[in-house]
Scaffold this active site. Structure first.
Site, PDB file in Angstrom:
ATOM      1  N   PHE A  40     -33.859  25.527 -33.860  1.00  0.00           N
ATOM      2  CA  PHE A  40     -33.843  24.995 -32.588  1.00  0.00           C
ATOM      3  C   PHE A  40     -34.206  23.490 -32.404  1.00  0.00           C
ATOM      4  CE2 PHE A  40     -34.241  29.921 -32.135  1.00  0.00           C
ATOM      5  CZ  PHE A  40     -33.020  29.866 -31.965  1.00  0.00           C
ATOM      6  N   GLY A  41     -34.633  23.067 -33.401  1.00  0.00           N
ATOM      7  CA  GLY A  41     -35.348  21.651 -32.966  1.00  0.00           C
ATOM      8  C   GLY A  41     -35.950  20.839 -34.094  1.00  0.00           C
TER       9      GLY A  41
ATOM     10  N   GLY B 129     -37.094  22.282 -37.436  1.00  0.00           N
ATOM     11  CA  GLY B 129     -37.266  24.008 -37.467  1.00  0.00           C
ATOM     12  C   GLY B 129     -36.119  24.665 -36.880  1.00  0.00           C
TER      13      GLY B 129
ATOM     14  N   LEU C 107     -42.285  15.753 -38.679  1.00  0.00           N
ATOM     15  CA  LEU C 107     -42.966  16.808 -39.560  1.00  0.00           C
ATOM     16  C   LEU C 107     -41.877  17.986 -40.074  1.00  0.00           C
ATOM     17  CD1 LEU C 107     -46.013  17.854 -37.258  1.00  0.00           C
ATOM     18  CD2 LEU C 107     -46.059  16.195 -39.254  1.00  0.00           C
TER      19      LEU C 107
ATOM     20  N   ASP D  47     -37.303  34.110 -37.904  1.00  0.00           N
ATOM     21  CA  ASP D  47     -37.349  33.270 -38.955  1.00  0.00           C
ATOM     22  C   ASP D  47     -38.648  32.965 -39.742  1.00  0.00           C
ATOM     23  OD1 ASP D  47     -35.889  31.451 -40.329  1.00  0.00           O
ATOM     24  OD2 ASP D  47     -36.255  29.718 -38.661  1.00  0.00           O
TER      25      ASP D  47
END
Ligand SMILES: *[C@@H]1O[C@H](CO)[C@@H](O)[C@H](O)[C@H]1NC(C)=O
Ligand SMILES: *[C@@H]1O[C@H](CO)[C@@H](O)[C@H](O)[C@H]1NC(C)=O
Ligand SMILES: *[C@@H]1O[C@H](CO)[C@@H](O)[C@H](O)[C@H]1NC(C)=O
Ligand SMILES: *[C@@H]1O[C@H](CO)[C@@H](O)[C@H](O)[C@H]1NC(C)=O
Ligand SMILES: *[C@@H]1O[C@H](CO)[C@@H](O)[C@H](O)[C@H]1NC(C)=O
Ligand SMILES: CC(=O)N[C@H]1CO[C@H](CO)[C@@H](O)[C@@H]1O
Length: 656
Positions: A359-360, A357, A354, A473
């Site tokens: 950190f991952g 973001g 999807l 963020d």
């Protein structure tokens, strides 16, 4: 516009999605002996539960039955626990029955206390391989704390009042009045010295004795106290009873409950009063003053001791870990099974990606029952211990707001750290606002609603939840839209997971996205709620202009808008689609946006001011000062003057 918010709130409340079941009070507890997914036990339970809701309604709110042959016979028990109302009761029981079937696929015993989506009715659904009717069940406990803690300084006064309320509520709940489903039920509302409103609810299933009910409730309270005394609310439950309290009315139960007024000030304050007023009458002489000082010192010491105790308790708690995850005996669904997640995401296949973001990477997952989730696979791991990670995630799971994406649970298995979120269908805001076609869906009303929703979500993160989370963020791609175009902030609190080790400051630094980052954050790594306010301001301007902050390369949208503002032509930035809409209202928002991106963090408003300004036509809004990189600091003189936004006054001022 003013009536809009209320409607929106109602709308979004009705939207609280399918995943309610995995949160807070609403998590299904699975225990007892294992069984195979496709076994006759599973089929029997599905059959028994298929008409459970109807039966509960037909039986005035309480029903127990069994189905199938030994050893696969299934016993079910369900009740509508409060304010029995047919339709709400039906929906509540059905939802819990479905959740049990879906989420408890490997243990024979289960229980789940939950609510219908409007919180008008709560209900209980239990299943077991043996009859549980008339038997008191004191395990497993399910305990959930509020993430907020009571200030240590108020704890000493708070405790005796809280205990008295607990005793009062248990006594009232166990004084069986009649044999209805509400036989053992009590909702209490009270005012404490430092807490104007405290709400408490206790309830047992009606099939047990009053004495057993008393035991059950006391045990709930003990379990809660043992771990979470000092929190501003929470719940504890067993299959046979439920205890819950909070500082807000967590559901409709309290509407017609009389409030017990605040008792006279606590014992310490009394001492103080009597020693100063009784002896000396009205005038407070030296002795009085000395007495006051003595008493104040005494209170200080008490507070200090209280503080130390709470602190020690918390440390201990951390070491022990929290009970709701104990998976020795029960398998609790807040923790997801890695295999299950791998299957749901097709082994993290790229088709299911999807987005990327902080950190991952985020994947879409679909569980066998059709439920969709968003799965965030943390790239490097948080660097936290197992228990700390769980505790942190558990706190984040308790953060619930209609403008926040719900965190459903986690998985930390096989070296992976994974967060599981509710799936929000409509993609992120940048996909709308920067898309020529989709942008036309964003009328002014929709944009206003989105801006206000983001503001409310942020306010909750910053102030209303005492975790006081700074997002770090915020950007349009982190704002998701649900089917009704309500905004939901994604990815909050992730940074917290990485926050324990100060040496990892670099990771923190890259959390934000340039262009949305406040100058003090970008340059010095200084993070505060005000740096989020800055990002909010940039987003607000982007939503109004329909242009990416990046499109104003070198200058940035904020500086560009500021210059047009000073020239008296702020309307230049307004998206041409919004031309039809009255200027004043849009310009008011531009002004709010500019206030948020001011270079001086101290001058930026808090989110509560922003919400106040958004909600009122009349409140005076101060004039903004220069944003970062604008190269101009004019108007700083008038920075504190206020103007009324009604009418054309604004334009005159802007043109000075
Ligand atoms: C139910 O399961 C338990 C194990 O958890 C077992 O000891 C017990 O015999 C079972 N009861 C029935 C009636 O099958
Ligand atoms: C479950 O059982 C049904 C019939 O008993 C069978 O058709 C199906 O393939 C089984 N599913 C699994 C996953 O074993
Ligand atoms: C529960 O499941 C039944 C049958 O599978 C379905 O018809 C119903 O809509 C579900 N209800 C809820 C509240 O999920
Ligand atoms: C509450 O009840 C318990 C047990 O009956 C008792 O020990 C305690 O003193 C009571 N607390 C208050 C504040 O009344
Ligand atoms: C039984 O008691 C409950 C709780 O006090 C009350 O709400 C309900 O109306 C009572 N029912 C009857 C039939 O008296
Ligand atoms: C209200 C109700 O249905 N009660 C039944 C629960 O189950 C027991 C036996 O398991 C019956 O005796 C009750 O009548």
């Amino acid at each position: 516009m003013g009536k809009c918010p209320v409607l929106m709130i109602l709308l979004s409340f009705s939207l609280l999605l399918v995943f309610e079941t995995l949160n807070g009070v609403d998590a299904v507890q699975c225990f007892g002996s294992p069984y195979k997914r496709n076994s006759s036990y599973a089929r029997n339970r599905r059959k028994l539960f298929s008409n459970l809701a109807e039966k509960v309604v037909d039986n005035s709110g309480f029903y127990n039955a069994s189905f199938g042959q030994f050893p696969d016979r299934v016993y079910g028990l369900a009740m509508c626990a409060r304010g029995y109302e047919q339709e709400a009761c039906f929906n509540c029981v059905q939802r819990l029955a479905n959740s049990t079937i879906d989420d408890c696929q490997s243990r024979k015993d289960s229980f789940m206390w939950g609510e219908d989506t409007d919180a008008a009715v709560s209900c209980l659904v239990r299943s077991s391989n043996h009859s549980t009717f008339r038997s008191l069940k004191l395990s497993p406990p399910f305990v959930q704390p509020s993430p907020n803690t009571i200030q240590a300084s108020t704890l000493t006064l708070f405790l005796p009042q809280w205990e008295a309320m607990v005793n009062r509520t248990i006594e009232a709940a166990t004084k069986a009045k009649n044999s209805s489903v509400l036989k053992y039920y009590r909702a209490e509302k009270a005012g404490f010295a430092d807490f104007p409103d405290v709400y408490m609810l206790m309830q047992c299933t009606p099939d047990i004795s009053s004495k057993d009910c008393n035991t059950c409730l006391r045990d709930c309270v003990i379990y809660y106290r043992k771990q979470y005394l000092g929190r501003e609310g929470g719940m504890a439950s067993f299959p046979s009873c439920l205890f819950r309290w909070d500082k807000y009315a967590f559901h409709g139960a309290f509407d017609d409950v009389k409030r017990v007024p605040a008792p006279p000030p606590g014992p310490h304050v009394n001492e103080e009063e009597s020693s100063t007023t009784n002896k000396k009458g009205r005038s407070i002489g030296y002795r009085g003053i000395i007495a006051i000082i003595a008493v104040l010192t005494f209170i200080n010491i008490l507070v200090f001791i209280g503080f130390i105790k709470v602190y020690a308790r918390r440390r201990k708690q951390k070491n022990v870990g929290s009970a709701e995850y104990s998976d020795s005996d029960g398998q609790f669904m807040l923790r997801f099974d890695l295999g299950m997640i791998e299957r749901a995401t097709d082994d993290f296949s790229s088709e299911n990606t999807l987005g990327q973001g902080g950190f991952g990477t985020v994947y879409k997952g679909t569980f066998p029952n059709g439920k969709e989730v968003a799965v965030k696979r943390l790239t490097k791991g948080s660097g936290q211990g197992d228990t700390e990670f769980k505790n942190e995630v558990s706190l984040l799971t308790r953060l619930q707001h209609r403008n926040l994406v719900k965190l459903l649970g986690f998985c930390n298995e096989g070296g992976e750290e994974i967060l599981v979120y509710e799936f929000v269908p409509n993609a992120s805001l940048d996909n709308f606002i920067f898309d020529e076609e989709k942008r036309s869906l964003l009328t002014w009303e929709v944009r206003f609603k989105i801006i206000e929703g983001i503001a409310r979500g942020l306010l909750y993160l910053h102030e209303d939840s005492q975790l006081k989370i700074v997002h770090r963020d915020l950007k349009l791609s982190n704002i998701l839209l649900d089917a009704e175009m309500n905004p939901k902030i994604a990815d909050f609190g992730t940074a917290r997971l990485f926050d324990t080790d100060e040496t990892r400051a670099e990771t923190k630094r890259i959390a934000g996205t340039r262009g949305y980052m406040a100058p003090e954050y970008l340059n010095h790594g200084e993070i505060s709620a005000k740096s989020d306010v800055y990002s909010f301001g940039v987003m607000l301007l982007e939503i109004i202009s329909g242009e990416k902050n990046k499109s104003y390369e070198g200058e940035g949208l904020a500086a560009f808008t500021w210059k047009r503002w000073v020239e008296g032509k702020p309307e230049i930035i307004i998206d041409h689609i919004l031309k039809e809409h009255p200027r004043n209202e849009i310009i008011k928002l531009i002004k709010i946006g500019l206030l948020c991106v001011q270079e001086n963090a101290a001058k930026r408003p808090t989110m509560s001011s922003v919400i106040m300004w958004l909600g009122s036509e009349k409140i005076l809004i101060p004039l903004p000062d220069a944003p970062a990189n604008s190269g101009s600091r004019s108007q700083s003189e008038s920075g504190t003057t206020t103007v009324s936004m009604s009418g054309d006054v604004f334009t005159e001022l802007a043109c000075r």
